[in-house]
Motif scaffolding. Structure first.
Motif, short mmCIF file in Angstrom:
data_model
loop_
_atom_site.label_atom_id
_atom_site.label_comp_id
_atom_site.label_asym_id
_atom_site.label_seq_id
_atom_site.Cartn_x
_atom_site.Cartn_y
_atom_site.Cartn_z
N PHE A 89 16.88 38.68 -3.38
CA PHE A 89 16.41 37.81 -4.45
C PHE A 89 14.98 38.09 -4.88
CE2 PHE A 89 19.59 34.89 -2.33
CZ PHE A 89 20.58 35.13 -3.27
N VAL A 90 14.64 39.39 -4.99
CA VAL A 90 13.33 39.70 -5.57
C VAL A 90 13.39 39.19 -7.01
CG1 VAL A 90 11.74 41.54 -6.18
CG2 VAL A 90 13.20 41.76 -4.17
N PRO A 91 12.45 38.33 -7.40
CA PRO A 91 12.59 37.74 -8.73
C PRO A 91 12.74 38.80 -9.82
CG PRO A 91 10.70 36.83 -7.55
CD PRO A 91 11.24 37.93 -6.71
N TYR A 92 13.82 38.76 -10.51
CA TYR A 92 14.16 39.69 -11.59
C TYR A 92 14.33 41.12 -11.10
CZ TYR A 92 13.22 35.80 -14.58
OH TYR A 92 13.27 34.56 -15.15
N GLY A 93 14.31 41.31 -9.79
CA GLY A 93 14.41 42.67 -9.27
C GLY A 93 15.67 42.92 -8.46
#
Lengths: 450, 296
Positions: B47-51
């Motif tokens: 859940f890397v933000p937007y990654g």
């Protein structure tokens, strides 16, 4: 008094917003580990860059505007997303599904339908694991997840304000709950083409893989849904949002900001639904769903930065041709301009702030200086096609990249974690979104906006 | 019921290997395999933000865990004990319990191996969550601990936890199961202290003559347990406490120099522990400086 601010704000006041959006677009791509560890600090940095100088220069008026955007937009936005995320995280599909083209297409249809009612994030989180489990025996799974992102995590959310965050922000600005059903023909158009394409591709690979017999070797667990009672809470959420669009209970003042009493009641009901869902659902269901608060924390942290840095930009756009972004407002004139501009920016920036930016530019273009809710009503009556264009652009084009819409990266994360290879950022665009989605959007343009 | 298979989750903290070493003697009691388990927190790599997902980071952490476990596996292999490694990404407690279930282990070993950093609470949040939910015999391992005894702060190293356990009996069916576990450890245990406590309420409510009767009755039952263990070749010694259960159990364990405390862990205990932190099994694990074996 507040409407005038957009006319005097300099262009540089939008820089923190640009910085914030570029950080979201570029850091995950080029420095993912740094971003993972420091996205909160990055968000705080851009927020301070916007809030401090703005407050020094415009004092009380700046404080009011920041408080207004936090209380009227950010807080309801985070509450709705959290409520949908919580309730959908408490519903678990169990049992053995065997991923055939028909079953997979069925899951995509169900997800697409659910997305408008439980949010793209909720529907995606509910179905992605069963979808991946059903196809764990298949060799080629990447395209399946990509079409899942297209349909369930994006296009499916276009029918109600619950479906996709931009539409909820529109709802908060006065777009009626059921108005977004006007997008139904466009949605069906896109969904039909994508599903036909998916079915053909899946059938091709299914035959090529030649593993039909594998399903017979699996120990079959009967299909069932745990936590089904959460559908009641989901209905409660739909009801609460609907209620806030229908009833008028006057206003209350919170920290000097006027808010509709019914909106506050809605937010309280949403929290109540989420709490009830948590209290009445066994922890094991959430655990088996791999539920974690982390994605919601990320959204809350990033979006406080987005909303606060966005405020000057929105004000300038709302000032229309009297503001510093007059050039942009004059340049973008036709509905298809709005469809593509909103869409292309939504592909690379988060679609929620992009939608709000273009909604503001429309209000500034047609009704400069008119109070936002009043202007939205007029916009729907007199220039509804423009609102359709930005709504469809924001929702549909969010599927173009991993960063277009929040659930995209969550789905990618879960798929990779469970061993499905996913294309890189550019690989996703070059192999999938450009050849598949862009022609479909071109067709939409000719059919609906030309 | 013999302890043939152990799940040993580890975050590779200090003294984890030393704690593992304390389990080696179980080979003499039939231990065949240790399943090592390391959980990479999903929040560290997912859940890397937007990654999305930090695939390379996850692979690196996975490799690191496998390499570290390999060293431990070698030590086990030299002693004729088999081993297996599980490295998963996910939520720690859930993954540990899932692994225990999948591997059908006989014993789960948890807990921080070194606790010398403050007031006596020998159980962390993960261990707490596990003991409230584990359906397996669970050992809260405490290799090196600091504790207070009569105003002095002492450091204790629990090198041989299985040698002289104290078992808090309660005459239930579960006590019978614990006796079976103890009997299966014949090659490791030197002596068992069988303990029963007459609580404060019973003391307050009963006349002196009644208390004598109660005590005699308890002594008889304890002796019966002792005889049952002696019949299976294990030396056992009865002890009766009076007053607060927890304090008494700890007092006797210290006086007799017990090496471990064994208590039952009922579903009611687990519920109490989960909601109120009040169950005996949780309290003993939290307060006693000795490793605690909880048998469901």
């Amino acid at each position: 008094m507040h409407a005038d601010l957009g006319e005097i704000l300099p262009l540089w006041s939008t820089l923190p917003f640009v910085g914030m959006l570029l950080s979201i677009a570029l850091f995950p791509l080029f420095a993912p580990k740094f971003w993972h560890n420091h996205f909160g600090k990055t968000s705080a940095f851009w927020t301070l860059m916007a809030v401090v100088p703005f407050t020094i220069l415009y004092k009380g008026q700046a404080v009011y505007e920041f408080l207004h955007i936090v209380l009227a937009d950010y807080v309801p936005f985070v509450i709705l997303l959290s409520a949908l995320y919580t309730v959908s995280g408490n519903i678990l599909f169990r049992g053995t599904l065997v991923g055939t083209p028909v079953v997979n297409t069925g899951i995509l249809i169900i997800g697409t339908v659910l997305a408008s009612w439980m949010g793209t994030t909720g529907a995606a989180m509910l179905l992605i694991r069963p979808f991946l489990r059903a196809n764990s025996h298949r060799k080629n799974r990447t395209f399946m997840v990509v079409f899942f992102i297209f349909l369930v995590a994006n296009v499916g959310g276009s029918l109600t304000p619950l479906g996709d965050p931009p539409l909820f922000l529109g709802f908060l600005r006065g777009v009626p709950f059921f108005w977004t059903f006007e997008l139904l023909p466009q949605m069906i158009f896109v969904v039909f083409i994508l599903l036909v394409m998916y079915f053909i591709i899946d059938s091709y690979f299914y035959r090529k893989e030649g593993i039909r017999a594998a399903s017979e070797n699996v120990d079959k667990e009967p299909l069932r849904i745990d936590g089904l009672h959460n559908l009641l809470f989901l209905a409660g959420i739909v009801g609460a949002v609907l209620m806030s669009g229908v009833l008028h209970w006057g206003e209350i003042t919170i920290l000097g900001v006027h808010r509709a009493t019914v909106d506050v009641a809605r937010d309280a009901m949403l929290i109540f639904m989420a709490v009830l869902s948590l209290l009445t659902t066994r922890k094991e269901i959430r655990e088996d769903n791999e539920f974690t608060w982390y994605p919601m924390q990320e959204v809350a942290i990033l979006f406080i930065g987005i909303f606060l840095t966005m405020m000057p930009c929105l004000k300038i756009l709302q000032a229309g041709e009297k503001g510093e972004l007059a050039l942009l407002i004059r340049a973008v004139s036709e509905p298809f301009h709005y469809f593509w501009m909103t869409g292309l920016l939504s592909s690379f920036l988060d679609n929620a702030p992009t939608y709000l930016t273009f909604l503001s530019s429309l209000l500034g273009k047609f009704y400069p200086g008119v109070e936002a809710r009043e202007a939205v009503v007029l916009l729907i009556e007199e220039h509804g096609i423009y609102l359709k264009a930005i709504s469809a652009g924001a929702v549909f084009f969010g599927a173009n990249t991993y960063i277009g819409n929040a659930p995209n990266f969550m789905v990618r994360s879960i798929a990779e974690e469970t061993g499905t290879p996913m294309p890189s950022f550019f690989g996703f665009m070059i192999k999938y979104s450009i050849p598949v989605l862009i022609p479909v959007f071109a067709l939409i343009t000719f059919v609906f906006y030309w | 019921m013999a302890i043939e298979k152990i799940l040993f989750p580890s975050r590779f903290r200090e003294l984890a290997y030393e704690s593992l070493e304390t389990l080696f003697p179980l080979k003499n009691a039939g231990l065949k395999e240790v399943v090592f388990c390391h959980v990479i927190s999903r929040e560290d790599v997912g859940f890397v933000p937007y990654g999305g997902y930090l695939k390379e980071e996850a692979n690196k952490l996975r490799e690191e865990a496998v390499i570290r476990f390999a060293d431990w596996q070698k030590s086990l292999s030299e002693r004729g004990i088999g081993s297996k490694v599980i490295v998963n990404v996910g939520e720690t407690v859930h993954e540990i319990l899932k692994a225990a279930e999948a591997e059908k282990v006989d014993l789960l070993v948890i807990g921080r191996k070194k606790r010398v950093d403050g007031p006596a609470t020998f159980i962390g949040s993960y261990a707490h969550k596990i003991i409230t939910r584990s359906k397996f015999p669970t050992l809260v391992s405490k290799y090196m601990v600091q504790y207070n005894d009569q105003d002095a702060t002492l450091t204790k190293i629990n090198r041989a936890p299985f040698e002289m356990p104290l078992f808090a009996a309660d005459w239930t069916e579960r006590s019978g199961r614990v006796l079976d576990v103890i009997a299966s450890l014949k090659g490791v245990i030197r002596k068992v202290f069988l303990f029963y406590n007459i609580d404060e309420r019973t003391l307050e409510k009963s006349a002196e003559s009644e208390i004598d009767l109660i005590r005699e009755n308890i002594a008889e039952k304890l002796q019966d347990y002792c005889d049952r263990l002696k019949a299976r070749g294990i030396e056992a010694e009865p002890h009766i406490g009076a007053g607060g259960m927890l304090d008494e159990m700890i007092r006797v364990s210290r006086e007799r120099k017990a090496s471990m405390i064994i208590v039952g862990n009922t579903s009611k205990d687990r519920l109490l522990s989960n909601i109120l932190d009040r169950s005996l099994s949780y309290q003993v694990s939290k307060v006693s400086e000795l490793p605690t074996l909880l048998v469901p």
